[in-house]
Design an enzyme around this catalytic site. Structure first.
Site, PDB file in Angstrom:
ATOM      1  N   CYS A 113     -12.320   9.357   3.850  1.00 64.90           N
ATOM      2  CA  CYS A 113     -12.081   9.591   2.417  1.00 64.90           C
ATOM      3  C   CYS A 113     -13.178   9.004   1.536  1.00 64.90           C
ATOM      4  O   CYS A 113     -13.279   9.336   0.357  1.00 64.90           O
ATOM      5  CB  CYS A 113     -10.735   9.020   2.004  1.00 64.90           C
ATOM      6  SG  CYS A 113      -9.386   9.645   2.989  1.00 64.90           S
ATOM      7  N   HIS A 253     -10.490   8.029  -5.631  1.00 63.08           N
ATOM      8  CA  HIS A 253      -9.954   8.871  -4.554  1.00 63.08           C
ATOM      9  C   HIS A 253      -8.480   9.141  -4.844  1.00 63.08           C
ATOM     10  O   HIS A 253      -7.723   8.236  -5.198  1.00 63.08           O
ATOM     11  CB  HIS A 253     -10.137   8.131  -3.226  1.00 63.08           C
ATOM     12  CG  HIS A 253      -9.453   8.793  -2.073  1.00 63.08           C
ATOM     13  ND1 HIS A 253      -9.522  10.146  -1.856  1.00 63.08           N
ATOM     14  CD2 HIS A 253      -8.678   8.282  -1.069  1.00 63.08           C
ATOM     15  CE1 HIS A 253      -8.828  10.445  -0.772  1.00 63.08           C
ATOM     16  NE2 HIS A 253      -8.295   9.332  -0.280  1.00 63.08           N
ATOM     17  N   ASN A 283      -3.802  14.552  -1.076  1.00 67.07           N
ATOM     18  CA  ASN A 283      -4.973  13.798  -0.653  1.00 67.07           C
ATOM     19  C   ASN A 283      -5.887  14.720   0.155  1.00 67.07           C
ATOM     20  O   ASN A 283      -5.549  15.109   1.268  1.00 67.07           O
ATOM     21  CB  ASN A 283      -4.494  12.608   0.192  1.00 67.07           C
ATOM     22  CG  ASN A 283      -5.626  11.763   0.721  1.00 67.07           C
ATOM     23  OD1 ASN A 283      -6.789  12.152   0.671  1.00 67.07           O
ATOM     24  ND2 ASN A 283      -5.287  10.593   1.230  1.00 67.07           N
TER      25      ASN A 283
HETATM   26  O1  UT7 Z   1      -6.805   8.682   2.007  1.00 70.51           O
HETATM   27  C1  UT7 Z   1      -6.651   7.692   2.956  1.00 70.51           C
HETATM   28  C2  UT7 Z   1      -5.960   6.565   2.392  1.00 70.51           C
HETATM   29  N1  UT7 Z   1      -4.530   6.706   2.565  1.00 70.51           N
HETATM   30  C3  UT7 Z   1      -3.744   6.147   1.674  1.00 70.51           C
HETATM   31  O2  UT7 Z   1      -4.208   5.657   0.672  1.00 70.51           O
HETATM   32  C4  UT7 Z   1      -2.271   6.071   1.933  1.00 70.51           C
HETATM   33  C5  UT7 Z   1      -1.761   4.716   1.497  1.00 70.51           C
HETATM   34  N2  UT7 Z   1      -0.327   4.565   1.693  1.00 70.51           N
HETATM   35  C6  UT7 Z   1       0.555   5.177   0.886  1.00 70.51           C
HETATM   36  O3  UT7 Z   1       0.194   5.927  -0.005  1.00 70.51           O
HETATM   37  C7  UT7 Z   1       2.013   4.871   1.087  1.00 70.51           C
HETATM   38  O4  UT7 Z   1       2.151   3.800   1.982  1.00 70.51           O
HETATM   39  C8  UT7 Z   1       2.846   6.085   1.603  1.00 70.51           C
HETATM   40  C9  UT7 Z   1       2.950   7.137   0.529  1.00 70.51           C
HETATM   41  C10 UT7 Z   1       2.168   6.671   2.832  1.00 70.51           C
HETATM   42  C11 UT7 Z   1       4.240   5.650   1.975  1.00 70.51           C
HETATM   43  O5  UT7 Z   1       4.873   5.051   0.846  1.00 70.51           O
HETATM   44  P1  UT7 Z   1       5.655   3.673   0.999  1.00 70.51           P
HETATM   45  O6  UT7 Z   1       6.247   3.367  -0.299  1.00 70.51           O
HETATM   46  O7  UT7 Z   1       4.667   2.706   1.587  1.00 70.51           O
HETATM   47  O8  UT7 Z   1       6.796   4.062   2.005  1.00 70.51           O
HETATM   48  P2  UT7 Z   1       7.091   3.454   3.452  1.00 70.51           P
HETATM   49  O9  UT7 Z   1       6.076   3.896   4.441  1.00 70.51           O
HETATM   50  O10 UT7 Z   1       7.301   1.997   3.295  1.00 70.51           O
HETATM   51  O11 UT7 Z   1       8.460   4.151   3.781  1.00 70.51           O
HETATM   52  C12 UT7 Z   1       9.642   3.890   3.014  1.00 70.51           C
HETATM   53  C13 UT7 Z   1      10.766   4.757   3.553  1.00 70.51           C
HETATM   54  C14 UT7 Z   1      10.909   4.674   5.068  1.00 70.51           C
HETATM   55  O12 UT7 Z   1      12.282   4.719   5.373  1.00 70.51           O
HETATM   56  P3  UT7 Z   1      13.056   3.369   5.789  1.00 70.51           P
HETATM   57  O13 UT7 Z   1      12.349   2.868   6.986  1.00 70.51           O
HETATM   58  O14 UT7 Z   1      12.902   2.467   4.601  1.00 70.51           O
HETATM   59  O15 UT7 Z   1      14.454   3.845   6.022  1.00 70.51           O
HETATM   60  C15 UT7 Z   1      10.268   5.951   5.542  1.00 70.51           C
HETATM   61  O16 UT7 Z   1      10.801   6.398   6.778  1.00 70.51           O
HETATM   62  O17 UT7 Z   1      10.519   6.127   3.252  1.00 70.51           O
HETATM   63  C16 UT7 Z   1      10.638   6.907   4.433  1.00 70.51           C
HETATM   64  N3  UT7 Z   1       9.747   8.045   4.344  1.00 70.51           N
HETATM   65  C17 UT7 Z   1      10.088   9.215   3.774  1.00 70.51           C
HETATM   66  N4  UT7 Z   1      11.245   9.634   3.223  1.00 70.51           N
HETATM   67  C18 UT7 Z   1      11.255  10.884   2.733  1.00 70.51           C
HETATM   68  C19 UT7 Z   1       8.456   8.122   4.747  1.00 70.51           C
HETATM   69  N5  UT7 Z   1       7.956   9.334   4.471  1.00 70.51           N
HETATM   70  C20 UT7 Z   1       8.956  10.038   3.874  1.00 70.51           C
HETATM   71  C21 UT7 Z   1       9.046  11.331   3.353  1.00 70.51           C
HETATM   72  N6  UT7 Z   1      10.216  11.710   2.799  1.00 70.51           N
HETATM   73  N7  UT7 Z   1       8.019  12.189   3.388  1.00 70.51           N
END
Ligand code: UT7
Length: 371
Positions: A113, A253, A283
């Site tokens: 990225c 980004h 993204n």
């Molecule tokens: O370009 C390269 C750089 N990449 C990035 O910058 C990505 C950086 N990371 C992020 O943007 C965020 O960490 C994410 C958007 C990927 C995830 O957001 P988060 O607030 O960190 O969520 P999480 O991974 O902590 O997940 C929270 C909950 C989980 O459920 P439990 O374990 O709390 O029950 C996930 O299983 O959300 C769940 N979850 C979803 N639920 C509905 C994860 N993906 C989804 C989804 N729909 N698509």
């Protein structure tokens, strides 16, 4: 010493749009979750006959049209991508051929990225060194081909597209003034496609495990991104002697609106000065910054002499920032613009015909036809 000015810009995105609601048919997710956690509403997804090369070529042709530059004037083409058409030949060479850029060198650059900012910096340096005067810098991706469409943690985040800029050497001070390129390879496993390379060549087992698709530790990448953005921008501002208040447009980004808002807040930058379009594209990795630049320019958000700061971050881990004084596109006469548009149309028709021909060849012969 020459200065490298941005004199052309353009984007190329697939026609097909996939909304958050469309994704509900594939994984257990919701429009509400995706919007709240990321800011993404929809993304473009490549269709049959489209690839990183075709999107990059579309973006490049638009950028050349804006610049009023013909393909034969290009000295060098750099394509930043993590999703090349092939391991080799490079996507840049495919773009060079599609454009008919018969005098250009071409290579791909891999910094995920952060790739576009790395490529912008490399293009600037060859102009400063006098090795080239016109450089086409492209960020292009078809991430839809490497996401696991069964993994809701990642498949909702990414999109396809390409953005391009034309860099032109000039004695007039300005353009790409300074950049910072960084890497911390110890975090390589946080965002990785583990299979398909020399470390783990594709086998039936790697395919079974979906090792050819993206794996990401979202939380750790999130923390890394918020950690490096503030300090890297401040270091860059110090290098060029600008204050935060002097930034006219911040182009980060486009990975997650929460990361962007948090960086703006810690820098003390109002959101009016921050360009975002991830709601419509998701993204797009190396393509996100050049697509954003093209849209900002099209929307009149970039005026001559504006102070622009871009920052990318992602797999590697890598991060990179650049400070740019927005250039004035070369004044192109009406007849030059008409000639350029005609050239664009002819090249565009040619590449569409070639794409159709390849599709037909694939269907009839199951591969390339014999001449
Ligand atoms: O370009 C390269 C750089 N990449 C990035 O910058 C990505 C950086 N990371 C992020 O943007 C965020 O960490 C994410 C958007 C990927 C995830 O957001 P988060 O607030 O960190 O969520 P999480 O991974 O902590 O997940 C929270 C909950 C989980 O459920 P439990 O374990 O709390 O029950 C996930 O299983 O959300 C769940 N979850 C979803 N639920 C509905 C994860 N993906 C989804 C989804 N729909 N698509």
């Amino acid at each position: 010493m020459k200065y490298a000015h941005i004199v052309g810009w353009g984007k190329g995105v697939p026609q097909r749009v996939m909304t958050n609601n469309d994704l509900r048919a594939l994984v257990d997710t919701s429009d509400e979750w995706i919007r709240e956690r990321t800011g993404i509403g929809s993304r473009h997804v490549a269709g049959e006959g489209e690839s990183t090369c075709t999107l990059a070529t579309d973006a490049a042709m638009r950028a050349l049209e804006v610049a009023g530059i013909s393909p034969s004037q290009i000295d060098l083409i750099i394509v930043a991508t993590a999703t090349p058409d092939y391991a080799f030949p490079s996507t840049a060479s495919l773009v060079q051929d599609a454009l008919g850029a018969d005098r250009a060198g071409a290579y791909d650059l891999s910094a995920a990225c952060s790739g576009f900012v790395y490529a912008l910096s490399m293009g600037t340096d060859v102009i400063r060194a006098g090795s080239a005067n016109t450089v086409l810098v492209i960020g292009a991706e078809t991430l839809s081909r490497v996401v696991n469409w069964k993994d809701r943690n990642t498949c909702v985040l990414f999109g396809d597209g390409a953005g391009a800029v034309v860099l032109s050497g000039s004695d007039q001070p300005g353009g790409v003034l300074s950049s910072i390129l960084r890497s911390d390879g110890s975090g390589g496993d946080l965002l990785i496609i583990p299979g398909g390379g020399s470390a783990q060549p594709t086998t039936a087992d790697t395919l079974e495990r979906n090792d050819h698709t993206i794996r990401m530790n979202g939380r750790e990448v999130y923390k890394f991104a918020t950690r490096v953005m503030d300090r890297t921008v401040r270091e860059l501002l110090h290098k060029v002697g600008w204050t935060v208040e002097q930034i006219d447009l911040f182009v980060p980004h486009q990975a997650n609106i929460r990361i962007i808002e948090s960086a703006a807040k810690s820098l003390g930058l109002p959101m009016e000065k921050v360009f975002t379009n991830l709601e419509h594209y998701g993204n797009t990795s190396a393509a996100s910054i050049p697509i954003a630049i093209a849209e900002a320019a099209e929307q009149g958000r970039l005026r001559p002499n504006d102070k622009v700061v871009m920052i990318g971050f992602g797999a590697g881990l890598t991060w990179a920032a650049a400070a740019v004084t927005w250039g004035q596109p070369k004044l192109v006469s009406r007849s030059q613009r008409t000639a350029q548009r005609l050239r664009y149309n002819v090249t565009s028709v040619r590449s569409r015909l070639l794409r159709s021909l390849r599709r037909i060849e694939g269907k009839v012969f199951g591969g390339r036809s014999e001449d």
